[in-house]
Design a protein around this motif. Structure first.
Motif, short mmCIF file in Angstrom:
data_model
loop_
_atom_site.label_atom_id
_atom_site.label_comp_id
_atom_site.label_asym_id
_atom_site.label_seq_id
_atom_site.Cartn_x
_atom_site.Cartn_y
_atom_site.Cartn_z
N ILE A 68 0.87 -1.18 0.00
CA ILE A 68 0.00 0.00 0.00
C ILE A 68 0.90 1.23 0.00
O ILE A 68 1.86 1.30 0.77
N CYS A 69 0.60 2.21 -0.86
CA CYS A 69 1.43 3.41 -0.94
C CYS A 69 1.27 4.28 0.31
O CYS A 69 0.33 4.12 1.09
N ASP A 70 2.18 5.23 0.49
CA ASP A 70 2.16 6.10 1.66
C ASP A 70 0.89 6.94 1.74
O ASP A 70 0.37 7.20 2.82
N THR A 71 0.36 7.36 0.59
CA THR A 71 -0.85 8.19 0.58
C THR A 71 -2.04 7.38 1.09
O THR A 71 -2.79 7.84 1.95
N CYS A 72 -2.23 6.18 0.56
CA CYS A 72 -3.35 5.34 1.00
C CYS A 72 -3.22 4.93 2.46
O CYS A 72 -4.23 4.73 3.15
N ALA A 73 -2.00 4.80 2.95
CA ALA A 73 -1.76 4.37 4.33
C ALA A 73 -1.82 5.53 5.33
O ALA A 73 -1.82 5.29 6.54
N ASP A 74 -1.91 6.76 4.84
CA ASP A 74 -1.88 7.94 5.71
C ASP A 74 -3.24 8.15 6.38
O ASP A 74 -4.22 8.47 5.71
N PRO A 75 -3.33 8.00 7.71
CA PRO A 75 -4.61 8.17 8.40
C PRO A 75 -5.11 9.61 8.40
O PRO A 75 -6.28 9.86 8.70
#
Length: 198
Positions: A68-75
């Motif tokens: 999962i990319c950093d953007t999708c993983a960013d809460p």
């Protein structure tokens, strides 16, 4: 004089880049081998490393080294907003405007029936469940303002609106015929802020 096969192979490989013709590719090859052999080695290693390590995000299709990319993983991102773009480069341009804090879906192309590119070729079977997951409340269509991009936006809009989803489109701050990758960040920022319903 016969050109060494390694030179020909490298020249042909560089010609695969957009906007690089035979003469430009030949100049690059001779420059790298004559003046910057260390740079040539670095370029080769970097390309190999990228090809081996970079793949598509399982959620949005952008480039990442992780599942999962950093953007999708960013809460901190707003999961209720989903911006649909054609390419990872388009996503990067929108990110550089600092005006959008939602998530993305990268189509990796656009509809083009003349070229045999249909809905399955741009991952629409993955977009629909993603957009209708109950978390997303608005889909922002940020496809390019080309004929293909407009057709793609229209197709997606009709498909998602029929499922009761709010769908908006970038405002016309982006020039007609323009591709997001080549538009300045200020113009994209204005277009994002002035987006409209479709």
């Amino acid at each position: 004089m016969k050109t060494p096969s390694s030179l020909s192979f490298l020249t042909e490989a560089l010609r695969r880049l957009p906007g690089v013709g035979p003469k430009s590719a030949q100049r690059m090859v001779y420059h790298l081998l004559q003046h910057d052999r260390e740079g040539a080695s670095m370029l080769g290693r970097a390309l190999l490393q990228a090809v081996e390590n970079i793949h598509h995000c399982a959620m949005c299709n952008t480039f990442t080294e992780n599942e999962i990319c950093d953007t999708c993983a960013d809460p901190e991102r707003d999961a209720a907003l989903l911006c649909v773009v054609e390419t990872p480069a388009d996503q990067l341009m929108i990110e550089q405007t600092l005006t959008y804090r939602g998530l993305y879906f990268v189509l990796l192309g656009h509809l083009s029936p003349l070229d045999g590119i249909g809905p399955k070729d741009i991952h629409l079977e993955k977009l629909v469940p993603r957009a209708t997951d109950g978390i997303v409340h608005e889909v922002v269509l940020a496809t390019n303002f080309t004929n293909e991009g407009e057709a793609t936006a229209h197709y997606i809009s009709e498909s998602l609106k029929s499922r009761g989803l709010k769908v908006s489109r970038l405002a016309r701050g982006v020039p007609v015929g323009g591709e997001l990758e080549y538009v300045d960040a200020g113009t994209i920022a204005r277009a994002m802020l002035d987006r409209r319903s479709t």
